[in-house]
Design an enzyme around this catalytic site. Structure first.
Site, PDB file in Angstrom:
ATOM      1  N   GLU A   1       0.762  -1.046  -0.084  1.00 51.27           N
ATOM      2  CA  GLU A   1       0.128   0.165  -0.150  1.00 51.27           C
ATOM      3  C   GLU A   1       1.044   1.731  -0.130  1.00 51.27           C
ATOM      4  OE1 GLU A   1      -2.735  -0.097   3.048  1.00 51.27           O
ATOM      5  OE2 GLU A   1      -3.239  -2.110   2.529  1.00 51.27           O
TER       6      GLU A   1
ATOM      7  N   GLU B   1      -9.241   1.960  -4.326  1.00 49.38           N
ATOM      8  CA  GLU B   1      -9.938   1.425  -3.663  1.00 49.38           C
ATOM      9  C   GLU B   1     -10.684   2.965  -3.009  1.00 49.38           C
ATOM     10  OE1 GLU B   1      -8.305  -1.585  -0.093  1.00 49.38           O
ATOM     11  OE2 GLU B   1     -10.647  -1.349   1.235  1.00 49.38           O
TER      12      GLU B   1
END
Ligand code: KIV
Length: 274
Positions: free
Chosen positions: A115, A182
Site C-alpha cells: 500500500e 480502493e
C-alpha cells in the site's frame, strides 16, 4: 492458461476486464481457480475476515506466508498476489525486499502487493529489481486506517484527488505491473485508469477500472460484521451454511445421522466375540 503479469498487460491493451478475488485457503482458492478468476489475492484482510481482528494491522508475515502457501497449493491458472503486511516494508528497503522474497520463496506467490504511493516507491523499485512483480494499492488503503481516522472514502477533495493521481504515476514509474484503487470516487478511478499504462483493479473505484476485486466473504454473504457500500452480494453462502449446520445439529440430536450409509461394517462373528 496461466495468468501472468504479461497477460495482465495484454488485457489492458485489448480492453479485456480482469477479475480478482481474495482467498486464504486451499479449497476456496481451488474453487476460484476452476471458476476462471484471473487473479487471487491473499489479502491482509485475512486479519479481519479469517482471524477476527478489527483492522488489518495485526496480521504477521508468518500468517501471510502460512495462508499464501495454502492458496498456491490450490491454484493452477490464477495469478496469486500476496499482501505485504503492515510494517513488513515500512521500516527499510532491505526489509521490504527480504519480506517480499519470503512470500515468493516460502509461499510461492507470483507477485506481492503493498500500500502507498510516492512514499513506498524506493521499496517498489528494489523489489522489482529483485525480479518480484509488485502490485500497488492507493486510495482507502486499510493499513492507513489510523491516519485516515477510520475507513473513509479518499480523494473527494481536489488536493487529495490530485495526490492519488500523482501517486499512481509515481508507482507506474517505479515499475508496478498493476494498481488496486480502493474507496475513491468512480470518476477519479476513470481518470487514473486512463492515465496509467498498467491495469487498475478497482474495489469501490467505479466500473471504469480495468478490473475488479472483492473480498470473497463479502461478495458471498459470509461476513456480516459490516458491509461496505461497494460490495455486491453475488450469493448468500452464509445463509446456506447456517441452514446446513442447523440440519446437522437436528439430525445428530434426533439420532438420524450418521445413517447406515455413513457407517462401517464388521463381521457379526467378530462382534459376538468381543
Ligand atoms: O486485503 C485485501 O483484501 C485487499 C483488497 C481489499 C484489495 O487489499
Amino acid at each position: 492458461m496461466k495468468n501472468t503479469v504479461e497477460s495482465f498487460k495484454q488485457a489492458k491493451i485489448k480492453g479485456e476486464k480482469l477479475t480478482m478475488l481474495t482467498a486464504y485457503d486451499y479449497s476456496t482458492a481451488k474453487l476460484m481457480d476452476k471458476a476462471g478468476v484471473n487473479s487471487i489475492l491473499v489479502g491482509d484482510s485475512l486479519a479481519m475476515v479469517c482471524l477476527g481482528h478489527k483492522n488489518t494491522l495485526s496480521v504477521t508475515m508468518e500468517e501471510m506466508i502460512h495462508h499464501t502457501r495454502a492458496v498456491t497449493r490450490g491454484v493452477e491458472n490464477a495469478l496469486v498476489v500476496a499482501d505485504m503486511p503492515f510494517m513488513s516494508y515500512h521500516t527499510s528497503v532491505y526489509d521490504a525486499v527480504k519480506n517480499a522474497g519470503r512470500l515468493v520463496k516460502e509461499a510461492q506467490a507470483d507477485a506481492i502487493k503493498l500500500e502507498g504511493g510516492a512514499s513506498v516507491c524506493e521499496q517498489v523499485k528494489a523489489i522489482v529489481n529483485a525480479q518480484i512483480p509488485v502490485m500497488g494499492h492507493l486510495g482507502l488503503t486499510p493499513q492507513s486506517v489510523n491516519m485516515f481516522g477510520g475507513f473513509k472514502v479518499q480523494g473527494r477533495a481536489l488536493e487529495t484527488a490530485k495526490q492519488i493521481i500523482e501517486d499512481a504515476k509515481r508507482l507506474e514509474e517505479a515499475g508496478v505491473f498493476s494498481i488496486v484503487l480502493e474507496g475513491i470516487p468512480a470518476a477519479l478511478g476513470k481518470i487514473i485508469t486512463e492515465n496509467v499504462s498498467v491495469p487498475t483493479i478497482g474495489i469501490g473505484a467505479g466500473k471504469n477500472c480495468d478490473g475488479q476485486v472483492l473480498v470473497y466473504q463479502d461478495m458471498l454473504g459470509m461476513f456480516s460484521d459490516f458491509t461496505p457500500k461497494f460490495v455486491k452480494r453475488f450469493a448468500n453462502i452464509g445463509d446456506i451454511m447456517t441452514e446446513g449446520i442447523k440440519n446437522y445439529i437436528k439430525e445428530v440430536n434426533e439420532g438420524t445421522f450418521p445413517g447406515k450409509e455413513h457407517s462401517f461394517s464388521i463381521d457379526e462373528e467378530i462382534i459376538n466375540k468381543l
